[in-house]
Scaffold this active site. Sequence first.
Site, PDB file in Angstrom:
ATOM      1  N   ARG A  98      21.123 -40.728 -36.565  1.00 12.59           N
ATOM      2  CA  ARG A  98      20.455 -41.797 -35.833  1.00 12.59           C
ATOM      3  C   ARG A  98      19.617 -42.618 -36.794  1.00 12.59           C
ATOM      4  O   ARG A  98      19.132 -42.105 -37.788  1.00 12.59           O
ATOM      5  CB  ARG A  98      19.505 -41.210 -34.792  1.00 12.59           C
ATOM      6  CG  ARG A  98      20.189 -40.283 -33.828  1.00 12.59           C
ATOM      7  CD  ARG A  98      19.152 -39.487 -33.055  1.00 12.59           C
ATOM      8  NE  ARG A  98      19.825 -38.429 -32.317  1.00 12.59           N
ATOM      9  CZ  ARG A  98      19.198 -37.491 -31.628  1.00 12.59           C
ATOM     10  NH1 ARG A  98      17.867 -37.472 -31.600  1.00 12.59           N
ATOM     11  NH2 ARG A  98      19.876 -36.580 -30.980  1.00 12.59           N
ATOM     12  N   ASP A 125      16.160 -45.135 -36.373  1.00 10.77           N
ATOM     13  CA  ASP A 125      15.135 -45.489 -35.390  1.00 10.77           C
ATOM     14  C   ASP A 125      15.121 -46.981 -35.087  1.00 10.77           C
ATOM     15  O   ASP A 125      15.714 -47.779 -35.807  1.00 10.77           O
ATOM     16  CB  ASP A 125      13.754 -45.104 -35.930  1.00 10.77           C
ATOM     17  CG  ASP A 125      13.401 -43.683 -35.549  1.00 10.77           C
ATOM     18  OD1 ASP A 125      14.120 -43.084 -34.731  1.00 10.77           O
ATOM     19  OD2 ASP A 125      12.399 -43.165 -36.089  1.00 10.77           O
ATOM     20  N   TYR A 167      19.122 -43.274 -48.543  1.00  8.72           N
ATOM     21  CA  TYR A 167      18.259 -44.249 -47.888  1.00  8.72           C
ATOM     22  C   TYR A 167      17.551 -45.102 -48.932  1.00  8.72           C
ATOM     23  O   TYR A 167      17.174 -44.600 -49.993  1.00  8.72           O
ATOM     24  CB  TYR A 167      17.191 -43.552 -47.022  1.00  8.72           C
ATOM     25  CG  TYR A 167      17.636 -43.264 -45.617  1.00  8.72           C
ATOM     26  CD1 TYR A 167      17.567 -44.244 -44.632  1.00  8.72           C
ATOM     27  CD2 TYR A 167      18.117 -42.010 -45.266  1.00  8.72           C
ATOM     28  CE1 TYR A 167      17.965 -43.985 -43.330  1.00  8.72           C
ATOM     29  CE2 TYR A 167      18.524 -41.735 -43.958  1.00  8.72           C
ATOM     30  CZ  TYR A 167      18.440 -42.729 -42.999  1.00  8.72           C
ATOM     31  OH  TYR A 167      18.832 -42.468 -41.715  1.00  8.72           O
ATOM     32  N   ARG A 215      10.202 -42.434 -44.526  1.00  8.47           N
ATOM     33  CA  ARG A 215       9.014 -43.260 -44.289  1.00  8.47           C
ATOM     34  C   ARG A 215       7.733 -42.503 -44.647  1.00  8.47           C
ATOM     35  O   ARG A 215       6.761 -43.096 -45.113  1.00  8.47           O
ATOM     36  CB  ARG A 215       8.998 -43.739 -42.838  1.00  8.47           C
ATOM     37  CG  ARG A 215      10.136 -44.725 -42.558  1.00  8.47           C
ATOM     38  CD  ARG A 215      10.401 -44.943 -41.082  1.00  8.47           C
ATOM     39  NE  ARG A 215       9.216 -45.442 -40.408  1.00  8.47           N
ATOM     40  CZ  ARG A 215       9.127 -45.601 -39.087  1.00  8.47           C
ATOM     41  NH1 ARG A 215      10.159 -45.276 -38.311  1.00  8.47           N
ATOM     42  NH2 ARG A 215       8.030 -46.060 -38.543  1.00  8.47           N
TER      43      ARG A 215
END
Lengths: 255, 255
Positions: B46, B48, B107, B196
């Site tokens: 997933r 966000d 990422y 993050r």
Amino acid sequence: MTMAYDGHLFHGFQMQPNQRTVQGTVEQALIKMTKGKRVIVEGSGRTDSGVHAIGQVIHFDYPGNQIPANKMILALNSMMPMDIIFNDCEIVNEDFHARYSIKGKWYRYRVSLDHFVNPFKRFYTGHYPYPIDIQKMQEAAKDLLGTHDFTSFAASGGQIINKVRTMYYVNVEKDEKENEIVFDFICSGFLYNMVRILVATLLEIGNGKRPVNDFPRIIKAKDRQEVRETAQASGLYLYHVFYDELPKKYRQDLE
Amino acid sequence: MTMAYDGHLFHGFQMQPNQRTVQGTVEQALIKMTKGKRVIVEGSGRTDSGVHAIGQVIHFDYPGNQIPANKMILALNSMMPMDIIFNDCEIVNEDFHARYSIKGKWYRYRVSLDHFVNPFKRFYTGHYPYPIDIQKMQEAAKDLLGTHDFTSFAASGGQIINKVRTMYYVNVEKDEKENEIVFDFICSGFLYNMVRILVATLLEIGNGKRPVNDFPRIIKAKDRQEVRETAQASGLYLYHVFYDELPKKYRQDLE
């Protein structure tokens, strides 16, 4: 004041009733600062719906106590939505006018050559997924330099009668990393939709639909029907406004 | 299939009732193609709300006649909104699974260092207008390489019990032209909000709020309370998913 804005959520620069515009947004903030007095914001020129600015310039007469330039930037930025930013402020003489004092304007146009529209570029570039010869466009662009009647490149609807302008600088360049073509135009002034019509014509030349030497003929015709295409608003940026004589490196017309 | 999306107008990847999601948008298109049959879309993971993808991977079992890979790209792209694009399609064996077959995920996180938020970057970068020492972050990042229990860097809410992952590659670099810091992380898998939280911690190290050698201590603590900050969703991109063994150049953990 010098400002940047992402134009994709604005109905252009100029205030219109019941529309979100750049001028309207700034004037609303100034009304708050002056506790109700309307302050008229004059821009260097209008930008259309969806068109962006990196270096738009505005002026206004701020009533009441003078606010230092750096404080004015902070005060206005604190009231701006996220798609407008003020980057510079200068206190000017009474005779300065954001539009009438202009010596030249610089527009940039970005065209993505990606096969499909890149989701991250849909609001920020035009799109041309066809074969393109950059050298042909570079060659053709030279014919735009100098003083011409640009009637063929002005959309109808403008109220300007004199369509003679001086094109100082044109650059066509590939951005390899972004797979884009970047067009730069510096002119004494631009007619309505002029950059978008010029870019559309250059792309047709680059694609082989028009001969490389078509500009002198089109200019001479003084007829908008000669050019029917207009590139999308999304690729257009008001990049810089000159209020002093242009630096020599931008005077290709004198070379 | 490999896809890119601009996440800023999606409520994340995973389907939710009455929300615009990536999975939901793709499944709607597939329902039209199959004239009413639901086709379940499985993503590599997933993302966000507000998080982007350059190289998200999905798989699905397409019922009925097999469609050639290049036709599938065209068919789906013609039904996608402008913020999703499919770039690649491959017909795979029954045992392939977009999530379970993963060997590593990449990422990227982009942080703008501009003083004010750049209107063109508000949806596409994080923002850190404070003093920052990139060398300190580069130094600290080395402590993340290898196999660790990343409990301290996982937001609560995840259902995963085993929080041991192997970090293969970390890169921290200045993009001078954009005035941004670009963070890259390649890991065997990421916990909820892990990138993050890692970025927020690295920024604190770069700003001098934490010592350069703080990661070993935080990792050992296995306590989310050690790190309270989470960088904004807007700067995060799912960049690539690996289904084969990682190329050697991305195995910094073995150096």
